[in-house]
Scaffold this motif. Structure first.
Motif, PDB file in Angstrom:
ATOM      1  N   ARG A   1       6.402  18.044  82.298  1.00 45.56           N
ATOM      2  CA  ARG A   1       6.977  16.760  82.707  1.00 45.56           C
ATOM      3  C   ARG A   1       7.603  16.895  84.096  1.00 45.56           C
ATOM      4  NH1 ARG A   1       7.875  12.479  79.701  1.00 45.56           N
ATOM      5  NH2 ARG A   1       9.383  10.941  80.415  1.00 45.56           N
ATOM      6  N   GLY A   2       7.361  15.924  84.928  1.00 48.45           N
ATOM      7  CA  GLY A   2       7.939  15.927  86.259  1.00 48.45           C
ATOM      8  C   GLY A   2       7.145  16.710  87.291  1.00 48.45           C
TER       9      GLY A   2
ATOM     10  N   TYR B   1      -4.067  13.061  78.960  1.00 49.07           N
ATOM     11  CA  TYR B   1      -2.659  12.972  79.350  1.00 49.07           C
ATOM     12  C   TYR B   1      -1.804  13.983  78.587  1.00 49.07           C
ATOM     13  CZ  TYR B   1       2.110  11.470  79.835  1.00 49.07           C
ATOM     14  OH  TYR B   1       3.461  11.469  80.049  1.00 49.07           O
TER      15      TYR B   1
ATOM     16  N   HIS C   1       0.236  17.002  80.252  1.00 51.48           N
ATOM     17  CA  HIS C   1       1.681  17.072  80.060  1.00 51.48           C
ATOM     18  C   HIS C   1       2.083  18.442  79.518  1.00 51.48           C
ATOM     19  CE1 HIS C   1       5.643  15.988  78.388  1.00 51.48           C
ATOM     20  NE2 HIS C   1       5.663  15.143  79.405  1.00 51.48           N
TER      21      HIS C   1
END
Length: 77
Positions: A23-24, A14, A18
């Motif tokens: 992010r997003g 993760y 990331h």
């Protein structure tokens, strides 16, 4: 229409995801990776797109020919 999905990943995976994707953007990244495996028409379109890339096709052919020569040299050798 989009659906929400919860998945579980190893913490190291993760964190790397990331950092690399941002992010997003993880959902879009995962969808692009998974789509060809679950929607055959997406895979066909991806293969057509790759085949239309003349530079990529030339490089793939050069790699293939070099690999064949290496295998032949190993057998002779």
């Amino acid at each position: 229409m989009h659906r929400k999905l919860t998945i579980t990943l190893d913490e190291a995976v993760y964190e790397a995801l990331h950092r690399k994707v941002g992010r997003g953007r993880i959902s879009q990244f995962v969808e692009e990776l998974v789509r060809p495996y679950v929607l055959p028409e997406a895979m066909d379109a991806a293969y057509r797109e790759m085949a239309a890339d003349a530079v990529r096709e030339r490089e793939a052919l050069e790699w293939s020919e070099a690999t064949s020569r290496d295998a032949a040299d190993d057998e002779a050798g």
